[in-house]
Design an enzyme around this catalytic site. Sequence first.
Site, mmCIF file in Angstrom:
data_model
loop_
_atom_site.group_PDB
_atom_site.id
_atom_site.type_symbol
_atom_site.label_atom_id
_atom_site.label_comp_id
_atom_site.label_asym_id
_atom_site.label_seq_id
_atom_site.Cartn_x
_atom_site.Cartn_y
_atom_site.Cartn_z
ATOM 1 C CD GLU A 37 -1.991 21.924 -108.159
ATOM 2 O OE1 GLU A 37 -1.364 21.580 -107.092
ATOM 3 O OE2 GLU A 37 -3.312 22.225 -108.229
ATOM 4 C CB CYS A 38 -4.757 20.002 -114.004
ATOM 5 S SG CYS A 38 -5.865 19.215 -115.198
#
Length: 817
Positions: free
Chosen positions: A337-338
């Site tokens: 994530e990210c």
Amino acid sequence: MVTMPRLVIAAATSSAGKTTVTTGLMAALTAQGHPVAPFKVGPDFIDPGYHALATGRAGRNLDPVLTSVEAIPALFRHGFLTPQPAELALIEGVMGLFDGRLGTAGEGSTAHIARLLSAPVLLVVDASGSSRTAAAVALGLRAFDPRITIAGVVVNRVASARHGAEIAREFDAAGLPVLGLVPRNAGVSAPSRHLGLVPADERRESAATIAAMADHLAAHVDLDAVRHLAATAATLPGEAWRPETVVPPVEGRPLVGVLAGRAFTFRYAETTELLLAAGCRVVEIDPLHDTALPADLAGLYAGGGFPELHTVELSRNAPLRAALAAAIGDGLPTVAECAGQLYLGEQLDGHPMVGALSATARMTPRLSLGYRSATAPSDTLLSRAGESVRGHEFHRTLTEPAAGSAPAWTWDGRAHGFSVGAEGRASVHSSYLHLHWAGVPQAAQRFAEAAAQFAGTGSRHARPTEPPPIERVEIPAARPDGIDLAHHGDRDLGPGLVDLAVNVLTSDPPPWLAEAIARLSPPLGRYPDVRPAREAIAARHGVDVSMVLPTSGGAEASTLIAHGLPLTNPMVVHPQFTEPEAALRAAGRAVQRWLLPVTAGAGTPDLGELPPWADALFVGNPTNPTGWLHRREALLAAGQGRLLVVDEAFMDATDEAESLIEPHMAGRLVLRSLSKTWGLAGLRVGYVVGDPALIAALERMQPPWSVSSPAIAAMIATASAEAVAEAAAVATTVRERRVRFVADLRAAGFGVPDSHAPFVLIDTASCGRESVRPALAAKGFAVRRGESFPGLGPTWIRVRVPDDWRAFVDALTSLRH
């Protein structure tokens, strides 16, 4: 039924001091022996990190957009009771009290959470810039929605006792208790940067900051009144959220690694709890330090953080990058994530990363922020085709995927992220989207099942009576790879070595300068008078005396700037001399790095699209260690609207056409050094030229008589027209040598970026060694190590242009054999 005293802490706007007040109260109450359960409204990861340090419990988020309205009371009960029941809960709000998801009448707002939890509200009133008006705003908030109970106020940033009393009278008249009048104190706030506060895990001084917050709040807020106010909350019926009821267990207790440490500080507490409830074991892996993966690793969760601030250290940990690339290539189930996506790509800001994703990433000035409703376009590691989720996006980076990449999600009619796998089975799920797995427990379940299958089981077994604890798997320790910002070339010297590591051109000043220093210096029993030096430097550059400040070398100038000017988000362009960043960090500033690509054989790179949130820019010109010379027009454009600090320590080695010193320098400071050309390193001789208002602020910070009388005499002597002409002649000679030196290096097959300084940067990767410095030392040469500069690795060396370079080129070339 367990009672759950609770209090929501809110404000009229962002930046009113909610985090300082909330964290300070949490720490102060905890220190008094009252266990506090900490919560944060909304998707923010950073504030809960401070809450966790303040309370010793996991900081938790309450977000009905990412989970559901029905889940909020249950998640609150879970956090209040885990690991042991708390005495009270403090819930920090988000933005203004009634500000929530746009177009939804306040969904996800602080007020929404207060209603869902039937919790009273303690309002933080920002008194800066107003008095009775601040009270009027607060009383207006109380009347806005009768479903919300604003039960008390803390007045923050009070300028004086009289100022606080004026505001308190209005609240007393309205029957609203004032629990505290908190005076301004710049020393108790956490520094911010481009995505909010600096994460607590990244700040070595975080514990001291939180202790200062606690002391400050305890001294000015009635803590007993806070506890009593929390106890007025109504009974909250219902059951606590239990992760073991929403995810069935898998067989084999597969080991899942979660990235952690300073570069990966963001993940919701429920993420780990769901993995544990699913029967997984969990181990933290720090990519800044751990060099190997556990042998039985069966899954990887790479959450959020700020890897863009640790690119050098992440890139230099090649053993772990290689291990991750191999494991993910073998089908290791991986969720990114990210920040995790940035790390798993091929490059981040030009620095090699893991390479498991066919994509590169870079910092941009554009902020991507908001909730997203996303749909899985096909079966992925986390979702089935057509399933929809709500997530949150929050970043200033751009990831550019290779053509043909399969997306993880679609939203707003566009494909996002990566779904990667082989033989029809997706094993990698990566995107910018942050999911709260308590809102999508099926994602945790699919991931746990994939990990079990990878580990060789895949079937389920009876649930253990207790969830397995988080395990600390022994991982071989890595060598420390943080950059030593205090390292200078003199540390690379050794007995009997030819000194090519230090950029001072001569070991002693020329005879005429030594004589002038002796002649112009007053008796040492007299205090130094710096005024003649200011006048001489001002005349030399054609500027007003008010624009000049003599300093004890460039180091003092950097320290004065770091401590004496109001810098919130300073950015340092790297690779460059490390003293400015070292000084900024020592002053507690939240430093950002802007890394330019270093390419052998190339000229000065463009500064790029610098982010507007950086309020100060530090850059060298010519830059140490690359020798890049930026055009003055480019620097002026980059510094528009912010403080621009340019280190021109080597500008006298050029024709000075690109110098930024001129009669009008609003918002600019230029640092100069007289050590390099004139052999005066032992005297510490330098000065700053720039905006008179900034110069005055630095002068107020400067200790009396910090510049010695001999240094003042040197400034006067080297400012003369004859000395300036001699420096220009020396620069011409060095330039001619450098051109021939670089030509010989390139002819020998070594990469050298174009330099405009009395030194060159050399890529020695073709020698097949991690570093050539020990071998060069054995051959009699000392050079400056490249890895001491952000953005460079150990195969780079910086070398002063020698009078006779042929022996050095021969020695370097011989290391290939």
